[in-house]
Design a protein around this motif. Structure first.
Motif, PDB file in Angstrom:
ATOM      1  N   VAL A 398      36.747  47.343  29.488  1.00  0.00           N
ATOM      2  CA  VAL A 398      35.693  48.297  29.119  1.00  0.00           C
ATOM      3  C   VAL A 398      35.245  49.115  30.327  1.00  0.00           C
ATOM      4  O   VAL A 398      35.009  50.313  30.233  1.00  0.00           O
ATOM      5  N   ASP A 399      35.127  48.429  31.465  1.00  0.00           N
ATOM      6  CA  ASP A 399      34.650  49.075  32.698  1.00  0.00           C
ATOM      7  C   ASP A 399      35.500  48.583  33.871  1.00  0.00           C
ATOM      8  O   ASP A 399      35.226  47.539  34.448  1.00  0.00           O
ATOM      9  N   ALA A 400      36.524  49.348  34.200  1.00  0.00           N
ATOM     10  CA  ALA A 400      37.478  48.928  35.232  1.00  0.00           C
ATOM     11  C   ALA A 400      36.856  48.838  36.615  1.00  0.00           C
ATOM     12  O   ALA A 400      37.430  48.212  37.512  1.00  0.00           O
ATOM     13  N   ALA A 401      35.683  49.438  36.793  1.00  0.00           N
ATOM     14  CA  ALA A 401      35.032  49.431  38.112  1.00  0.00           C
ATOM     15  C   ALA A 401      33.812  48.504  38.126  1.00  0.00           C
ATOM     16  O   ALA A 401      32.920  48.675  38.945  1.00  0.00           O
ATOM     17  N   ASN A 402      33.788  47.529  37.234  1.00  0.00           N
ATOM     18  CA  ASN A 402      32.644  46.614  37.193  1.00  0.00           C
ATOM     19  C   ASN A 402      32.700  45.666  38.393  1.00  0.00           C
ATOM     20  O   ASN A 402      33.586  44.812  38.482  1.00  0.00           O
ATOM     21  N   TYR A 403      31.751  45.827  39.301  1.00  0.00           N
ATOM     22  CA  TYR A 403      31.769  45.066  40.553  1.00  0.00           C
ATOM     23  C   TYR A 403      31.728  43.564  40.319  1.00  0.00           C
ATOM     24  O   TYR A 403      32.491  42.808  40.926  1.00  0.00           O
ATOM     25  N   ASP A 404      30.834  43.120  39.446  1.00  0.00           N
ATOM     26  CA  ASP A 404      30.668  41.679  39.238  1.00  0.00           C
ATOM     27  C   ASP A 404      31.953  41.027  38.735  1.00  0.00           C
ATOM     28  O   ASP A 404      32.347  39.953  39.206  1.00  0.00           O
ATOM     29  N   ALA A 405      32.587  41.671  37.769  1.00  0.00           N
ATOM     30  CA  ALA A 405      33.828  41.112  37.226  1.00  0.00           C
ATOM     31  C   ALA A 405      34.928  41.103  38.284  1.00  0.00           C
ATOM     32  O   ALA A 405      35.670  40.110  38.421  1.00  0.00           O
ATOM     33  N   LEU A 406      35.050  42.193  39.035  1.00  0.00           N
ATOM     34  CA  LEU A 406      36.089  42.279  40.075  1.00  0.00           C
ATOM     35  C   LEU A 406      35.864  41.236  41.166  1.00  0.00           C
ATOM     36  O   LEU A 406      36.780  40.489  41.537  1.00  0.00           O
ATOM     37  N   PHE A 407      34.637  41.180  41.682  1.00  0.00           N
ATOM     38  CA  PHE A 407      34.344  40.244  42.767  1.00  0.00           C
ATOM     39  C   PHE A 407      34.511  38.798  42.312  1.00  0.00           C
ATOM     40  O   PHE A 407      35.118  37.975  42.998  1.00  0.00           O
ATOM     41  N   ASN A 408      33.979  38.469  41.119  1.00  0.00           N
ATOM     42  CA  ASN A 408      34.048  37.090  40.643  1.00  0.00           C
ATOM     43  C   ASN A 408      35.476  36.648  40.330  1.00  0.00           C
ATOM     44  O   ASN A 408      35.824  35.477  40.525  1.00  0.00           O
ATOM     45  N   LEU A 409      36.297  37.575  39.846  1.00  0.00           N
ATOM     46  CA  LEU A 409      37.712  37.232  39.636  1.00  0.00           C
ATOM     47  C   LEU A 409      38.396  36.948  40.968  1.00  0.00           C
ATOM     48  O   LEU A 409      39.193  36.014  41.090  1.00  0.00           O
ATOM     49  N   GLY A 410      38.086  37.768  41.960  1.00  0.00           N
ATOM     50  CA  GLY A 410      38.632  37.523  43.292  1.00  0.00           C
ATOM     51  C   GLY A 410      38.217  36.164  43.821  1.00  0.00           C
ATOM     52  O   GLY A 410      39.030  35.409  44.357  1.00  0.00           O
ATOM     53  N   VAL A 411      36.936  35.827  43.650  1.00  0.00           N
ATOM     54  CA  VAL A 411      36.425  34.526  44.093  1.00  0.00           C
ATOM     55  C   VAL A 411      37.110  33.396  43.341  1.00  0.00           C
ATOM     56  O   VAL A 411      37.422  32.344  43.918  1.00  0.00           O
ATOM     57  N   PHE A 412      37.361  33.616  42.044  1.00  0.00           N
ATOM     58  CA  PHE A 412      38.009  32.584  41.217  1.00  0.00           C
ATOM     59  C   PHE A 412      39.362  32.209  41.820  1.00  0.00           C
ATOM     60  O   PHE A 412      39.652  31.026  42.039  1.00  0.00           O
ATOM     61  N   TYR A 413      40.194  33.205  42.103  1.00  0.00           N
ATOM     62  CA  TYR A 413      41.524  32.924  42.661  1.00  0.00           C
ATOM     63  C   TYR A 413      41.431  32.439  44.106  1.00  0.00           C
ATOM     64  O   TYR A 413      42.236  31.610  44.543  1.00  0.00           O
ATOM     65  N   PHE A 414      40.454  32.948  44.849  1.00  0.00           N
ATOM     66  CA  PHE A 414      40.233  32.502  46.227  1.00  0.00           C
ATOM     67  C   PHE A 414      39.935  31.000  46.244  1.00  0.00           C
ATOM     68  O   PHE A 414      40.496  30.243  47.033  1.00  0.00           O
ATOM     69  N   ASN A 415      39.042  30.557  45.357  1.00  0.00           N
ATOM     70  CA  ASN A 415      38.680  29.138  45.307  1.00  0.00           C
ATOM     71  C   ASN A 415      39.847  28.265  44.882  1.00  0.00           C
ATOM     72  O   ASN A 415      40.015  27.141  45.374  1.00  0.00           O
ATOM     73  N   GLU A 416      40.654  28.776  43.959  1.00  0.00           N
ATOM     74  CA  GLU A 416      41.853  28.024  43.564  1.00  0.00           C
ATOM     75  C   GLU A 416      42.774  27.824  44.768  1.00  0.00           C
ATOM     76  O   GLU A 416      43.345  26.741  44.955  1.00  0.00           O
ATOM     77  N   ALA A 417      42.894  28.860  45.579  1.00  0.00           N
ATOM     78  CA  ALA A 417      43.739  28.770  46.772  1.00  0.00           C
ATOM     79  C   ALA A 417      43.193  27.738  47.752  1.00  0.00           C
ATOM     80  O   ALA A 417      43.951  26.937  48.333  1.00  0.00           O
ATOM     81  N   VAL A 418      41.868  27.738  47.935  1.00  0.00           N
ATOM     82  CA  VAL A 418      41.244  26.795  48.869  1.00  0.00           C
ATOM     83  C   VAL A 418      41.451  25.355  48.413  1.00  0.00           C
ATOM     84  O   VAL A 418      41.769  24.471  49.220  1.00  0.00           O
ATOM     85  N   LEU A 419      41.275  25.112  47.108  1.00  0.00           N
ATOM     86  CA  LEU A 419      41.481  23.756  46.578  1.00  0.00           C
ATOM     87  C   LEU A 419      42.919  23.289  46.774  1.00  0.00           C
ATOM     88  O   LEU A 419      43.180  22.147  47.149  1.00  0.00           O
ATOM     89  N   LEU A 420      43.847  24.194  46.521  1.00  0.00           N
ATOM     90  CA  LEU A 420      45.258  23.849  46.673  1.00  0.00           C
ATOM     91  C   LEU A 420      45.608  23.614  48.139  1.00  0.00           C
ATOM     92  O   LEU A 420      46.391  22.717  48.479  1.00  0.00           O
ATOM     93  N   LYS A 421      44.994  24.398  49.015  1.00  0.00           N
ATOM     94  CA  LYS A 421      45.236  24.221  50.446  1.00  0.00           C
ATOM     95  C   LYS A 421      44.748  22.851  50.919  1.00  0.00           C
ATOM     96  O   LYS A 421      45.327  22.250  51.847  1.00  0.00           O
ATOM     97  N   GLY A 422      43.698  22.343  50.246  1.00  0.00           N
ATOM     98  CA  GLY A 422      43.194  21.019  50.593  1.00  0.00           C
ATOM     99  C   GLY A 422      44.244  19.942  50.430  1.00  0.00           C
ATOM    100  O   GLY A 422      44.268  18.957  51.181  1.00  0.00           O
TER     101      GLY A 422
END
Length: 491
Positions: A398-422
């Motif tokens: 609906v809104d390709a430039a929605n900051y909250d959705a973009l940032f939170n998706l980035g954080v989602f994958y970032f956290n998955e990477a951190v857990l896997l790195k553990g």
């Protein structure tokens, strides 16, 4: 939402101010004001006259004079309505027939006190209350609005402004009661229901807060703020599942409302993170005995290796002392080695005790129960993760430039990477040689997946948080490149 009803209040107050300003400019109005002043002075003087003050007619005249002052020339007496109110009560007290029943004047005065049709005392109080509010005399304004409610118990105007004044005075109980009267008498302003719900929420009376919001929705069925606040209160009261149902309904009813979808995605995101934390705790508890024993055993082996070295040194130095029995330095060296050996032997004894304690602690674990909880949590985490991603992506449709959705998706994958790195960080050399490189490739892939979301988030809104996180991601990816790790893309 609070600004909405404060704005409506100010509209009333500004009218009162305009009337006063007009009186200053208009000669006829000035003449009227001067006349009221003279009449007031005479009435105030006659109050002290025993003959005048004993007559109901005097008090009726005084009541009407002060009522007119309050309605037309408040600058003469900013509390004239109160004087009128007390004068009307005096009429009721004095005007009795021979049978002790209310006389004609008493009935007329009582009609004014009861806010009867055609009377003006209620409006006089509301007007002077508004003027006091505008002058920042909140306590005086609240008093005026409160008496106005006694005159007209079914009115919503005085209770609305009384609640506003009480809220600004931080008299929460009074504000709550005033707004409740407004709602009970049929008030419809959704802002009041929102504000009242906030007062109940501050008391942790969540059920009453939700009940209040639902009452507001019966008056304003499509009000988005009231609906959203129900979700917030459900969350504050720990009813996460119910909050999700409410948000899902809102998102379905209004698929273009990205905020509802963002909030829903965040809820699922939080749910999966909570599940992940619980999984981690259970795993730690399940592995307490085994992991601790394994770690301590490695340390014991290390100490035993030291003892072998010390024994070798004892033999070597002992042989030299036989050849040089008077060499003080050799004797000092032998003493130091024996002291270190003694420390290692003591450390081994202590660690063996720790192994026994760890094994005993592990025996108390309900392994079967923990495995069942683990399976349930993993399923919940998987489901919540999928729904979080789905809703974030719906927002971006609906809104390709929605900051909250973009940032939170980035954080989602970032956290998955951190857990896997553990997992990699906790590997020993043998484990790393077997599958470390493969997992590092997946870690790299998740960081790579997160990167474009942070880049787009920064384009949407120049926020330091997104910029700092992107810098971290770029630094990690550079490290993988320098180590020759190829990123593995996962769906």
């Amino acid at each position: 939402m609070k600004k909405l009803f404060f704005a409506s209040a100010l509209s009333l107050f500004s009218l009162a101010s305009f009337a006063q300003d007009a009186a200053k400019e208009d000669p006829a109005a000035k003449l009227l004001v001067d006349g009221f002043r003279k009449d007031k002075e005479k009435s105030d003087k006659d109050v002290t006259d025993p003959k005048s003050s004993a007559k109901a007619a005097f008090w009726m005249e005084r009541a009407k004079l002060y009522e007119n002052i309050a309605s037309q020339a408040s600058q003469v007496d900013s509390s004239a309505a109160k004087t009128a109110y007390e004068a009307y009560k005096k009429v009721v007290e004095l005007d009795k027939t021979k049978k002790g029943e209310p006389g004609k004047s008493a009935k007329e005065a009582q009609t004014s006190l009861d806010g009867g049709e055609g009377t003006n005392l209620f409006n006089a109080f509301v007007r002077q209350g508004a003027e006091k509010y505008q002058a920042k005399n909140l306590a005086g304004a609240l008093e005026m609005f409160t008496i106005a409610q006694e005159i007209n118990k079914k009115d919503t105007l005085a209770s609305l402004y009384g609640g506003i004044a009480a809220q600004q005075l931080d008299k929460k109980d009074i504000a709550r009661d005033q707004f409740e009267k407004y709602a009970t008498n049929g008030g419809k302003d959704p802002s009041v229901f929102y504000g009242l719900a906030q007062l109940y929420r501050a008391e942790n009376n969540f059920d009453k807060a939700i009940e209040t919001l639902n009452k507001g929705l019966t008056q304003s069925p499509n009000n988005k703020d009231l609906k959203a606040e129900i979700v917030n209160i459900l969350l504050a009261s720990g009813k996460e599942d119910q909050a999700i149902k409410e948000l899902e309904a809102l998102a379905t009813a209004d698929p273009k409302n990205t905020q509802n979808m963002v909030n829903l995605a965040i809820l699922y995101d939080n749910m999966q993170r909570t599940a992940a934390d619980s999984i981690k705790q259970i795993k730690v508890k399940m592995g307490t005995g085994t992991n601790a024993s394994s770690s301590i055993t490695k340390n014991i082996e290390s100490e035993k290796g030291k003892i072998e070295v010390y024994d070798g040194e004892v033999k070597r130095i002992g042989a030299l002392i036989k050849k040089q029995p008077k060499n003080a330095d050799l004797k000092r060296q032998l003493s130091e080695v024996n002291a270190k050996k003694k420390e290692s032997l003591a450390a081994i004894t202590k660690m063996q005790g720790e192994i026994t304690a760890a094994q005993e602690a592990a025996k108390g674990n309900d392994v079967a129960g923990m495995e069942k909880s683990l399976a349930t949590l993993k399923a919940k985490q998987t489901e919540a993760s999928g729904k979080a991603i789905t809703n974030y992506k719906k927002v971006l449709e609906v809104d390709a430039a929605n900051y909250d959705a973009l940032f939170n998706l980035g954080v989602f994958y970032f956290n998955e990477a951190v857990l896997l790195k553990g997992e990699v960080d906790n590997m020993n050399m043998t484990e790393y040689q077997q599958r470390g490189k493969e997992i590092e490739g997946r870690v790299c892939g998740k960081f790579k997946k997160a990167k474009p979301y942070f880049e787009k988030a920064i384009q949407a809104k120049d926020e330091a948080e997104a910029k700092e996180t992107l810098t971290t991601v770029n630094g990690v990816l550079e490290q993988f490149t320098s180590k020759g790790v190829a990123c593995v893309d996962e769906p």
